[in-house]
Scaffold this motif. Structure first.
Motif, mmCIF file in Angstrom:
data_model
loop_
_atom_site.group_PDB
_atom_site.id
_atom_site.type_symbol
_atom_site.label_atom_id
_atom_site.label_comp_id
_atom_site.label_asym_id
_atom_site.label_seq_id
_atom_site.Cartn_x
_atom_site.Cartn_y
_atom_site.Cartn_z
ATOM 1 N N MET A 180 52.604 50.314 31.373
ATOM 2 C CA MET A 180 51.169 50.441 31.132
ATOM 3 C C MET A 180 50.403 50.126 32.411
ATOM 4 N N HIS A 181 49.120 50.429 32.402
ATOM 5 C CA HIS A 181 48.242 50.109 33.527
ATOM 6 C C HIS A 181 47.291 49.003 33.060
ATOM 7 N N VAL A 182 47.308 47.867 33.753
ATOM 8 C CA VAL A 182 46.475 46.724 33.402
ATOM 9 C C VAL A 182 45.420 46.533 34.481
ATOM 10 N N VAL A 183 44.151 46.539 34.080
ATOM 11 C CA VAL A 183 43.048 46.256 34.992
ATOM 12 C C VAL A 183 42.548 44.855 34.675
ATOM 13 N N LEU A 184 42.727 43.936 35.618
ATOM 14 C CA LEU A 184 42.298 42.553 35.442
ATOM 15 C C LEU A 184 40.962 42.350 36.146
ATOM 16 N N VAL A 185 39.968 41.897 35.406
ATOM 17 C CA VAL A 185 38.612 41.718 35.926
ATOM 18 C C VAL A 185 38.347 40.220 36.078
ATOM 19 N N VAL A 186 38.051 39.805 37.310
ATOM 20 C CA VAL A 186 37.864 38.389 37.630
ATOM 21 C C VAL A 186 36.702 38.243 38.610
ATOM 22 N N ASP A 187 36.153 37.048 38.684
ATOM 23 C CA ASP A 187 35.108 36.790 39.677
ATOM 24 C C ASP A 187 35.684 36.695 41.079
ATOM 25 N N HIS A 188 36.832 36.039 41.218
ATOM 26 C CA HIS A 188 37.397 35.728 42.534
ATOM 27 C C HIS A 188 38.756 36.387 42.707
ATOM 28 N N ALA A 216 44.866 34.374 36.111
ATOM 29 C CA ALA A 216 44.700 35.821 36.231
ATOM 30 C C ALA A 216 45.574 36.404 37.332
ATOM 31 N N LEU A 217 45.580 35.771 38.499
ATOM 32 C CA LEU A 217 46.316 36.334 39.628
ATOM 33 C C LEU A 217 47.819 36.125 39.478
ATOM 34 N N ASP A 218 48.232 34.994 38.929
ATOM 35 C CA ASP A 218 49.661 34.817 38.646
ATOM 36 C C ASP A 218 50.131 35.844 37.622
ATOM 37 N N SER A 219 49.286 36.124 36.629
ATOM 38 C CA SER A 219 49.617 37.151 35.641
ATOM 39 C C SER A 219 49.725 38.518 36.298
ATOM 40 N N ALA A 220 48.788 38.796 37.213
ATOM 41 C CA ALA A 220 48.811 40.088 37.902
ATOM 42 C C ALA A 220 50.138 40.296 38.608
ATOM 43 N N MET A 221 50.590 39.286 39.340
ATOM 44 C CA MET A 221 51.843 39.433 40.086
ATOM 45 C C MET A 221 53.048 39.480 39.151
ATOM 46 N N GLY A 222 52.980 38.724 38.059
ATOM 47 C CA GLY A 222 54.067 38.764 37.096
ATOM 48 C C GLY A 222 54.165 40.099 36.389
ATOM 49 N N LEU A 223 53.026 40.666 36.018
ATOM 50 C CA LEU A 223 53.020 41.976 35.363
ATOM 51 C C LEU A 223 53.522 43.068 36.298
ATOM 52 N N ARG A 224 53.128 42.965 37.564
ATOM 53 C CA ARG A 224 53.592 43.957 38.542
ATOM 54 C C ARG A 224 55.107 43.850 38.728
ATOM 55 N N ALA A 225 55.628 42.632 38.758
ATOM 56 C CA ALA A 225 57.064 42.442 38.910
ATOM 57 C C ALA A 225 57.837 43.019 37.732
ATOM 58 N N GLY A 236 57.052 45.794 36.384
ATOM 59 C CA GLY A 236 56.994 47.240 36.476
ATOM 60 C C GLY A 236 55.706 47.888 36.025
ATOM 61 N N HIS A 237 54.701 47.099 35.666
ATOM 62 C CA HIS A 237 53.429 47.666 35.232
ATOM 63 C C HIS A 237 52.544 47.979 36.436
ATOM 64 N N ASP A 238 51.692 48.985 36.310
ATOM 65 C CA ASP A 238 50.653 49.223 37.299
ATOM 66 C C ASP A 238 49.546 48.203 37.070
ATOM 67 N N VAL A 239 49.099 47.566 38.135
ATOM 68 C CA VAL A 239 48.092 46.511 38.006
ATOM 69 C C VAL A 239 46.970 46.738 39.013
ATOM 70 N N THR A 240 45.745 46.621 38.540
ATOM 71 C CA THR A 240 44.560 46.626 39.396
ATOM 72 C C THR A 240 43.818 45.312 39.196
ATOM 73 N N VAL A 241 43.427 44.667 40.276
ATOM 74 C CA VAL A 241 42.581 43.478 40.209
ATOM 75 C C VAL A 241 41.203 43.858 40.733
ATOM 76 N N PHE A 242 40.197 43.684 39.885
ATOM 77 C CA PHE A 242 38.808 43.982 40.254
ATOM 78 C C PHE A 242 38.057 42.657 40.335
ATOM 79 N N ALA A 243 37.494 42.362 41.521
ATOM 80 C CA ALA A 243 36.849 41.062 41.735
ATOM 81 C C ALA A 243 35.605 41.210 42.590
#
Length: 424
Positions: free
Chosen positions: A1-9, A20-29, A31-38
């Motif tokens: 899946m593609h996960v877009v994580l929306v955060v202030d920082h 949020a950022l630890d989750s982003a790296m874990g989800l990417r590891a 195999g998911h597509d990950v976008t962080v919007f900050a």
């Protein structure tokens, strides 16, 4: 899946961003597509190295701004964030994309709500604090030093100065909350809400639509497992922001009444006053994670006397993982981690005498050792690791996507965007 994580920082500046950022790296590891919007940078370099797309607007937060008036406008309605988020979400496939909002109140503002709704994508929100339903984000009256039970945005709320700094700043937050509710419609925007404690769900449920689905997902705890403590117990320890709402003055006074030496790790607005009033207190200042965990492993107990709700206080779980019993206020969510009388004690919130009585009990070396072993064993029987967190988050994502799919046409083919760092 593609996960877009929306955060202030886009960097770790506290618990919200770390999760949020630890989750982003874990989800990417995984195999998911990950976008962080900050909004606020600089971006953590590990994100790009992991192949995560990072969209960082390079904006200010309250700590970095040099133009408070301009930031006040941004805090109420960040038009740039809304435009850029709309552009980022355009064309993403709702069949396999989840937009997961972790934070917006420190820089992004309620403006993102308009972009989120227009995207038509499945949405999810993690309630790290209470800004989605409470103007000051905490259900707490800072000047009165007590939990607030008023209905948010009611006449009683509007006429009460609950802000930590000033009533004018409270009014600014009221304006922002009005935009959140009546323009962005954010309180009714998220059909799925992640909570991080049972207390949190109890507090927010009356202020959200009856159809809201709640999902309990504990935050991950980063503690290296070590053998249970075998030596003598050490000091009574406080770790965190040294402030009134965190109960630091209650601990200092209780320690004096119990005849024990309080040790404070951290800093904050009450630190200087407490150091002057309680010269017996040991003030260690901020320590890095390794040093904090070492202090916890040697401690007789962690004292967590917070007088407000909290969300899921990670310090409590870290202490238990290190084998430190926890004496915790019964008003905060930290009590959910502590088995009263087994892995620590609950005490009546704000009551220095009640806390002092537990400090006296734990002067008993045998009791402290027994509770230490119990705390360590109970935590490590079901540790809150990042993998456990990611497993649970993935289950929630699948639920969100499955529910959304029932209302969508058949999936089409959508081109993936490259994992690049984009700084407009």
């Amino acid at each position: 899946m593609h996960v877009v994580l929306v955060v202030d920082h886009a960097f770790i500046n506290g618990g919200q961003a770390k999760v949020a950022l630890d989750s982003a790296m874990g989800l990417r590891a995984r195999g998911h597509d990950v976008t962080v919007f900050a909004a606020v940078g600089p971006a953590d370099p590990r994100l790009e190295a992991a192949g995560i797309r990072v969209v960082c607007l390079g904006q200010d937060d309250i700590a970095s701004t040099r133009n408070k008036l301009a930031f006040a406008v941004q805090a109420i309605w960040n038009a740039k964030a809304a435009r850029r988020l709309s552009k980022e979400l355009a064309g993403l496939d709702p069949h396999d994309t989840v937009v997961h909002v972790h934070a917006f109140a420190k820089a992004l503002s309620p403006s993102i709500g308009v972009s989120l709704r227009a995207s038509g994508l499945p949405l999810l929100y993690t309630m790290h604090e209470f800004f989605l339903v409470c103007p000051n984000g905490g259900f707490y009256e800072y000047p009165a030093e007590r939990i607030c039970h008023r209905t948010p945005m009611s006449p009683a709320c509007l006429t009460t100065n609950c802000d930590a700094r000033s009533y004018p700043r409270k009014l600014l937050r009221v304006v922002r909350h009005a935009a959140l509710d009546h323009i962005a419609g954010m309180r009714r925007l998220f059909p799925h809400i992640i909570t991080i404690s049972a207390l949190q769900e109890t507090v927010i449920r009356p202020h959200l639509p009856a159809t809201t689905a709640f999902h309990r997902v504990d935050n991950p705890i980063a503690v290296t497992k070590a053998a249970p403590r075998s030596g003598p117990s050490g000091n009574f320890l406080f770790v965190g922001r040294i402030s009134t709402e965190k109960g630091a003055p209650v601990f200092a006074e209780a320690a004096r009444r119990a005849g024990v030496r309080p040790v404070f790790v951290g800093d904050g607005p009450a630190a200087a006053d407490l150091a002057a009033r309680y010269p017996e207190a040991v003030m260690l200042g901020w320590k890095d994670e390794v040093a904090v965990h070492a202090l916890m492993r040697d401690a007789r107990a962690l004292v967590f006397p917070s007088v407000w709700y909290e969300g899921q206080p990670l310090t409590v779980y870290e202490a238990l993982a290190c084998g430190a019993p926890v004496i915790v206020s019964d008003a905060c969510a930290g009590r959910e981690a502590v088995e009263d009388g087994e892995t620590g004690f609950w005490f009546r919130s704000g009551d220095a005498d009640a806390l002092a009585a537990h400090l006296v009990r734990l002067k008993d070396d045998d009791l402290a050792a027994r509770m230490s072993r119990a705390a360590h064993a109970r935590y490590w029987a079901a540790p809150l690791t990042l993998d456990v967190h990611l497993d649970r988050v993935a289950q929630v994502y699948e639920t969100v996507l499955r529910e959304a799919a029932a209302e969508l046409p058949a999936p089409g083919r959508v081109a993936r965007r490259p994992a690049v760092v984009a700084v407009p």
